[in-house]
Design a protein around this motif. Structure first.
Motif, short mmCIF file in Angstrom:
data_model
loop_
_atom_site.label_atom_id
_atom_site.label_comp_id
_atom_site.label_asym_id
_atom_site.label_seq_id
_atom_site.Cartn_x
_atom_site.Cartn_y
_atom_site.Cartn_z
N ALA A 152 0.83 -1.20 0.00
CA ALA A 152 0.00 0.00 0.00
C ALA A 152 0.86 1.25 0.00
O ALA A 152 1.91 1.28 0.64
CB ALA A 152 -0.92 0.00 1.22
N SER A 153 0.40 2.25 -0.71
CA SER A 153 1.08 3.54 -0.72
C SER A 153 0.06 4.65 -0.87
O SER A 153 -1.04 4.44 -1.39
CB SER A 153 2.11 3.60 -1.86
N GLY A 154 0.43 5.83 -0.38
CA GLY A 154 -0.44 6.98 -0.52
C GLY A 154 -1.54 7.10 0.52
O GLY A 154 -2.43 7.93 0.38
N LEU A 155 -1.47 6.27 1.55
CA LEU A 155 -2.47 6.34 2.62
C LEU A 155 -1.78 6.06 3.95
O LEU A 155 -0.68 5.51 3.98
CB LEU A 155 -3.60 5.33 2.39
N TYR B 171 -5.98 1.92 8.54
CA TYR B 171 -6.93 1.16 7.74
C TYR B 171 -6.97 -0.31 8.13
O TYR B 171 -5.92 -0.94 8.31
CB TYR B 171 -6.57 1.26 6.25
N ALA B 172 -8.18 -0.83 8.22
CA ALA B 172 -8.35 -2.26 8.23
C ALA B 172 -8.14 -2.75 6.79
O ALA B 172 -8.46 -2.04 5.84
CB ALA B 172 -9.76 -2.63 8.70
N TRP C 201 -6.66 -2.74 12.19
CA TRP C 201 -5.52 -1.85 12.02
C TRP C 201 -4.26 -2.35 12.72
O TRP C 201 -3.17 -2.32 12.17
CB TRP C 201 -5.86 -0.46 12.60
N SER C 202 -4.42 -2.81 13.96
CA SER C 202 -3.28 -3.24 14.75
C SER C 202 -2.86 -4.67 14.46
O SER C 202 -1.80 -5.11 14.89
CB SER C 202 -3.61 -3.12 16.23
N CYS D 24 -6.85 -7.10 -2.78
CA CYS D 24 -6.81 -6.54 -1.43
C CYS D 24 -7.59 -5.24 -1.42
O CYS D 24 -7.78 -4.58 -2.46
CB CYS D 24 -5.38 -6.35 -0.93
N ALA D 25 -8.08 -4.89 -0.26
CA ALA D 25 -8.90 -3.70 -0.09
C ALA D 25 -8.59 -3.06 1.25
O ALA D 25 -8.17 -3.74 2.20
CB ALA D 25 -10.38 -4.06 -0.17
N ALA D 26 -8.79 -1.76 1.31
CA ALA D 26 -8.54 -1.00 2.53
C ALA D 26 -9.82 -0.32 2.97
O ALA D 26 -10.56 0.23 2.15
CB ALA D 26 -7.45 0.03 2.28
#
Length: 124
Positions: A23-26, A31-32, A52-53, A95-97
């Motif tokens: 992931a990039s840009g967030l 995020y889950a 998230w954790s 994948c999704a955020a």
């Protein structure tokens, strides 16, 4: 924002495969993250999600006990370890955020970002 999946390929039934999503840009740790899949001719299906954790995970019944989702917030990655693969696992995996962990993952609701997918083919 970009979510880039990798690790897909052609494997035999019973084999293992590990997918990764970079992931990039967030603000990744906010995020889950989840994995979904879409088999040929079928609709999108939820696979797994992680808070998230990383302290809480959730799986579809069809993969429970075979797949493991994990994340590395220092590297902005989420992974899906897939063991004992079956022909029915053949699909494009996405994948999704989501900013929400307590959302309807089974329906794919509340996803803020999606990757473009990586293909997994399981042969017998």
């Amino acid at each position: 924002v970009q979510l880039v999946e990798s690790g897909g390929g052609l494997v035999q039934a019973g084999d293992s495969l590990r997918l990764s999503c970079a992931a990039s840009g967030l603000s990744f740790s906010n995020y889950a993250m989840g994995w979904f899949r879409q088999a040929p001719g079928k609709g999108r299906e939820f696979v797994a999600a992680i808070r998230w954790s990383g302290g809480s995970t959730y799986y579809a019944d069809s993969v429970e006990g075979r797949f493991t989702i994990s994340r590395d917030n220092a590297k902005n990655t989420v992974s899906l370890q897939m063991n004992s693969l079956q022909r029915g696992d053949t699909a494009v995996y996405y994948c999704a955020a989501s900013l929400l962990y307590d959302t309807n993952w089974s329906r794919g609701e509340g996803m803020d970002y999606w990757g473009k997918g990586t293909r997994v083919t399981v042969s017998s």
